[in-house]
Design an enzyme around this catalytic site. Sequence first.
Site, PDB file in Angstrom:
ATOM      1  CG  ASP A  11     117.375 -22.461  28.773  1.00 15.20           C
ATOM      2  OD1 ASP A  11     117.729 -22.091  27.634  1.00 15.20           O
ATOM      3  OD2 ASP A  11     118.038 -23.275  29.458  1.00 15.20           O
ATOM      4  CG  ASP A  68     119.220 -20.950  24.403  1.00 16.95           C
ATOM      5  OD1 ASP A  68     118.609 -19.992  24.919  1.00 16.95           O
ATOM      6  OD2 ASP A  68     118.980 -22.139  24.675  1.00 16.95           O
ATOM      7  CD  GLU A 101     115.696 -21.626  23.364  1.00 16.30           C
ATOM      8  OE1 GLU A 101     116.388 -22.248  22.549  1.00 16.30           O
ATOM      9  OE2 GLU A 101     115.717 -21.869  24.601  1.00 16.30           O
ATOM     10  CE  LYS A 108     120.867 -22.407  27.105  1.00 13.78           C
ATOM     11  NZ  LYS A 108     120.313 -23.709  27.493  1.00 13.78           N
ATOM     12  CE  LYS A 113     116.758 -24.546  19.920  1.00 13.91           C
ATOM     13  NZ  LYS A 113     117.076 -25.312  21.159  1.00 13.91           N
ATOM     14  CG  ASP A 122     120.084 -23.863  20.843  1.00 14.10           C
ATOM     15  OD1 ASP A 122     119.985 -25.092  20.694  1.00 14.10           O
ATOM     16  OD2 ASP A 122     119.320 -23.209  21.571  1.00 14.10           O
ATOM     17  NE  ARG A 133     110.511 -27.168  24.834  1.00 14.20           N
ATOM     18  CZ  ARG A 133     110.761 -28.037  25.823  1.00 14.20           C
ATOM     19  NH1 ARG A 133     109.758 -28.495  26.568  1.00 14.20           N
ATOM     20  NH2 ARG A 133     111.991 -28.446  26.066  1.00 14.20           N
TER      21      ARG A 133
END
Length: 494
Positions: free
Chosen positions: A342, A265, A344, A272, A260, A283, A346
Amino acid sequence: MTVSLTSQDPARLAVDALVVAVAQQDGAPSVLGADRLPAELRTQLADVAALGVTGAADEVRRLPGTGLAATVLVLTGVGPADRITSETLRRAAGAATRELAGTASVGLALPADDTESVAAVAEGALLGAYSYTRYRASEAAKQAPVSAIQVVTAHPRDREALAAVARAEVVAAAVHGTRDLVNAAPNDLYPAAFADAAKAAVKDAGAKGLKVTVLDDKALAAGGYGGLIGVGQGSVRGPRLVKVSYSPSRAKVKVALVGKGITFDSGGISIKPAAGMEAMKSDMAGAAAVLHTVVAAARLELPVAVTGWLCLAENMPSGTAQRPSDVLTIRGGKTVEVLNTDAEGRLVMADGLVAAIEEKPDVVIDIATLTGAQVVALGHRVSAVMGTDDVRGEVVAAAEASGEQFWPMPLPADLRAGLKSKVADIANIGDRFGGMLTAGIFLQEFVGQTPWAHLDIAGPAYNERTAHGYTPVGGTGVGVRTLLALLEGRAPAS
């Protein structure tokens, strides 16, 4: 940084600092190997407890190097004497070199008279000797890490010990490279810049069999990578899918790694909270770990074909960002209803997993800072691993061998119902409880029958607290050593 082995008398070692171990024995601290120190110094250390030393793990104390060639004597705690392991040595050596930043040369007279302990001390010392100063304007603030390390051992010319040191240098370089990427500011490390960093890492490695391929926005759209396109469409800096492959000749084993790489993010439209958002530059730690694992595998000339997939995007809120209730089509045709932007990671990982499995690897491992639920379940130092039972066990064994902490977690079939969508094949979030497991179940949808493991490193990838052992504040490089150990375990016996 360089590591060398020596059998020289520690007292005569020409270094700036000499490090010895202190263990807890019969309720009191005891200096290990004190008999190799000058008599005057042995007298001073006879009652080391009076100096406030306990021998506890992570404890580092400096004393004048009375009677030594070294200027400073450093005491590093290893904990209970009857529980000294490779990992306690690794952490003790790392704690010492971390505390000795600004010291040019260090000698380590720790218990290291077999190949395993030599490897642990060398690796720990290298991992601890790390600093990130890219954004420091003042030269005074740029404290250089230890540059020359000597490990005292009775067998300095032993082939296996020398090979272990050479491996430790490669491993540490991979971990440091991962940390550097995680620590970089997101205005400097966006998807295209990450792709350039991957090209540079491959070039700098100078290893045979390494190749990089980059898919940009247009290529991703043409290839049906709807997860990457959807997550990245809110940013002016488009997504990338980077394939880093290592193909040694006549390799019989083929492993795919998927990482990933959300370079920042914000949460997107489902934004967030502001507090703590600055840590979301980390991230992309999974993609960083994958990149440097593949490079390290090539440098070590492992007889295993390894392909790394770096799923890179910046998740931003804007007029072009994806919305809750959008439906994306992942590579391969499966549709996903986005209920929360959020969740995202996956989505981009789904694209990467499908692409990886199209090449028919023997096993696929994905690694991601995927869920806050991982931190709730396991804290900031223990990562989670889910997946096919045998591969999950393989990851746990590799982690134990390398000194990292991964805990096996289940993928309960009943949680799949929470991912049902009213309009698409699957939704990107499910029930609130068991969120880490639900995220794993989501990814499972995209691996088919391929043996697979999912590593959630959300907490351990970025240390916002205090440094400990060989672990600095900021990017930790977690996962690299476990993945390398797994690849080594998959290598055919020579």
